[in-house]
Design an enzyme around this catalytic site. Structure first.
Site, short mmCIF file in Angstrom:
data_model
loop_
_atom_site.label_atom_id
_atom_site.label_comp_id
_atom_site.label_asym_id
_atom_site.label_seq_id
_atom_site.Cartn_x
_atom_site.Cartn_y
_atom_site.Cartn_z
N GLU A 39 0.82 -1.22 0.00
CA GLU A 39 0.00 0.00 0.00
C GLU A 39 0.85 1.26 0.00
OE1 GLU A 39 -2.97 -0.02 -1.23
OE2 GLU A 39 -3.68 -1.31 0.37
N HIS A 40 0.43 2.18 -0.84
CA HIS A 40 1.10 3.48 -0.98
C HIS A 40 2.54 3.33 -1.45
CE1 HIS A 40 -1.95 6.38 0.31
NE2 HIS A 40 -2.38 5.44 1.14
N ASP A 42 2.96 2.15 -4.88
CA ASP A 42 2.98 2.13 -6.35
C ASP A 42 3.60 3.42 -6.89
OD1 ASP A 42 0.68 3.63 -5.64
OD2 ASP A 42 -0.56 2.82 -7.25
N GLY A 131 -13.13 2.80 -1.52
CA GLY A 131 -11.80 2.22 -1.32
C GLY A 131 -11.51 0.97 -2.12
N SER A 134 -13.89 2.28 -7.16
CA SER A 134 -15.05 2.53 -8.02
C SER A 134 -14.66 3.50 -9.15
CB SER A 134 -16.20 3.11 -7.21
OG SER A 134 -15.76 4.23 -6.47
N GLU A 167 -6.83 10.72 -14.29
CA GLU A 167 -6.86 11.12 -12.86
C GLU A 167 -5.88 12.27 -12.62
OE1 GLU A 167 -8.39 10.16 -9.97
OE2 GLU A 167 -9.46 8.35 -10.57
N ASP A 179 -4.41 0.73 -9.34
CA ASP A 179 -5.85 0.44 -9.47
C ASP A 179 -6.24 0.22 -10.92
OD1 ASP A 179 -5.77 0.95 -6.81
OD2 ASP A 179 -6.74 2.91 -6.92
N TYR A 229 -3.88 12.23 0.35
CA TYR A 229 -3.12 11.38 -0.58
C TYR A 229 -1.95 12.13 -1.23
CZ TYR A 229 -2.25 7.98 -4.27
OH TYR A 229 -1.67 7.07 -5.10
C1 GLA Z 1 -5.20 4.63 -4.28
C2 GLA Z 1 -4.42 4.97 -5.55
C3 GLA Z 1 -3.38 3.89 -5.87
C4 GLA Z 1 -2.53 3.55 -4.66
C5 GLA Z 1 -3.40 3.33 -3.41
C6 GLA Z 1 -2.57 3.16 -2.17
O1 GLA Z 1 -5.99 3.51 -4.46
O2 GLA Z 1 -5.28 5.12 -6.65
O3 GLA Z 1 -2.58 4.30 -6.96
O4 GLA Z 1 -1.55 4.54 -4.44
O5 GLA Z 1 -4.30 4.39 -3.20
O6 GLA Z 1 -1.80 2.01 -2.25
#
Ligand code: GLA
Length: 396
Positions: A39-40, A42, A131, A134, A167, A179, A229
């Site tokens: 997580e966090h 990428d 989360g 979507s 995005e 994602d 974020y």
């Molecule tokens: C969101 C972002 C992803 C990733 C996650 C955290 O889902 O869209 O790119 O950074 O948060 O892992």
């Protein structure tokens, strides 16, 4: 939980909105995702380990005889109308249509030519702002539907990049690629280990035996843009810069092994930045361990890694909050649960737990009770299976 929409009804619903005949309508599906671990990272050149799941958004499309572009959604009232020759730009009053226009603007920028307009009817079984992506399901599902309808033949990896760029440029969210990538490339019965530095990826069989992933939704809504974020992302960039200025030759935090980090962390003088960087380095290692554990059939170890990931996201990366902590930490204590963590960006949204299939009912009951007592309202739960990435959907 609200009943799921049966997508086989979509052509008939399309005809109710736009007229014509059902056989002129094409339907596409686009999944939600869970991130098993990673997580966090990428956006820090790390490895991530997501899976597409069997909750989908559906997009029905038909070309028009003129240049109009029309959007309807069965769950969001109101019709949006544009012209394919418009210069698409973000506008607050366009609501969800911004996600679609962001894709069109990216396609046009890349030189794809539309010889006519089209009309769209969508419906989603993915909870919004929850989360499990979507918004990426919407972007990639729409991009794939348009690409197939107009014969653009855009590859799955390029669909993911289109979604991410939209995005960044349109929605002002500096997200990573995870994602969109899993939603575009996912395959049933697998998870994908993706190296976000090179975009090399591999399908790993998702063999969970008697265990299932249960998605736990905090029902706390949040949008990435108004969450922290982008701030986290810039903190990582600052930590990287301090390491580079100190002579460490890396271009992303996740290039460091835990050992290399321990030897160079003194260069990151700000304590907060050092915590952010530590999370990235150790989370990347956990992904490698998690993939190895799953391949070896060691689900207990996978569960421990989920728990460690959550603790790191809580203490070092600070993206959880009472809602996600209550869900994950209560889940971790339940009989039949091997591990649990938040999934996705955090700050609300969803967690996941790896739970024995025979214990899911008692698990949900217990975690719900604790959640309601701590947070004051209910969470929602569903157990999921892996699913396919963006696809053409047959209504037969
Ligand atoms: C969101 C972002 C992803 C990733 C996650 C955290 O889902 O869209 O790119 O950074 O948060 O892992």
């Amino acid at each position: 939980m609200a009943a799921l929409y049966d997508p086989r009804s979509l052509p008939a619903d399309f005809v109710k909105v736009y007229g014509g005949t059902e056989d002129s309508v094409q339907v596409f599906s686009s999944p939600a995702r869970i991130n098993i671990i990673g997580e966090h990272i990428d956006y820090n050149g790390g490895k991530v380990f997501p899976a597409a799941i069997n909750r989908y958004l559906y997009v029905a499309v038909r070309k028009r005889g003129d240049t109009k572009v029309v959007y309807n959604d069965l769950k969001f009232p109101g019709e949006y109308k544009f012209d394919i020759n418009d210069d698409f730009s973000y506008s607050k009053e366009n609501g969800y249509a911004n996600y679609l226009n962001g894709i069109l603007s990216q396609m046009k920028e890349r030189g794809f030519h539309f010889d006519c307009g089209f009309e769209v009817l969508m419906v989603s079984n993915v909870p919004s702002a929850g989360g499990i992506s979507s918004s990426s399901a919407l972007e990639c599902g729409f991009a794939y539907a348009v690409s197939e309808t107009f014969g653009f033949g855009i590859s799955r990896v390029e669909i993911a990049k289109l979604g991410q760029m939209s995005e960044h440029r349109f929605m002002n969210v500096n997200c990573g690629i995870m994602d969109q990538f899993i939603i575009a490339t996912g395959k049933k019965n697998t998870a994908v280990v993706l190296d976000c530095d090179t975009l090399n990826y591999e399908y790993v069989p998702l063999e969970l035996g008697d265990f299932r992933f249960v998605v736990m939704n905090t029902n706390k809504q949040r949008r990435l843009a108004d969450s922290k974020y982008n701030e986290r992302r810039s903190q990582c960039e600052q930590a990287l810069k301090q390491l580079q200025d100190g002579g460490v030759k890396i271009s992303a935090l996740c290039e460091l092994s835990p050992e290399q980090w321990e030897n160079s962390k003194g260069l990151v003088t700000d304590e907060l930045l050092a915590k952010r960087a530590a999370h990235c380095v150790y989370e990347n290692q956990r992904v490698k361990d998690a993939v190895a554990s799953l391949r070896a059939g060691n689900l207990e170890r996978l569960g421990q890694l989920l728990n460690e990931s959550h603790a790191s996201l809580k203490n070092d990366y600070e993206v959880t909050g009472i809602e996600l902590d209550t869900l994950a930490e209560t889940a971790q204590k339940q009989d039949g649960c091997l591990g649990a963590r938040m999934t996705g960006a955090g700050f609300g949204g969803c967690g996941i737990a790896l739970v024995h299939k025979d214990k899911i009912d008692s698990f949900v009951e217990n975690v719900q009770r604790a959640y309601k007592a701590a947070v004051g309202y209910e969470a929602s739960f569903f157990d999921c299976e892996s699913g396919d990435g963006v696809s053409r959907f047959s209504c037969k």
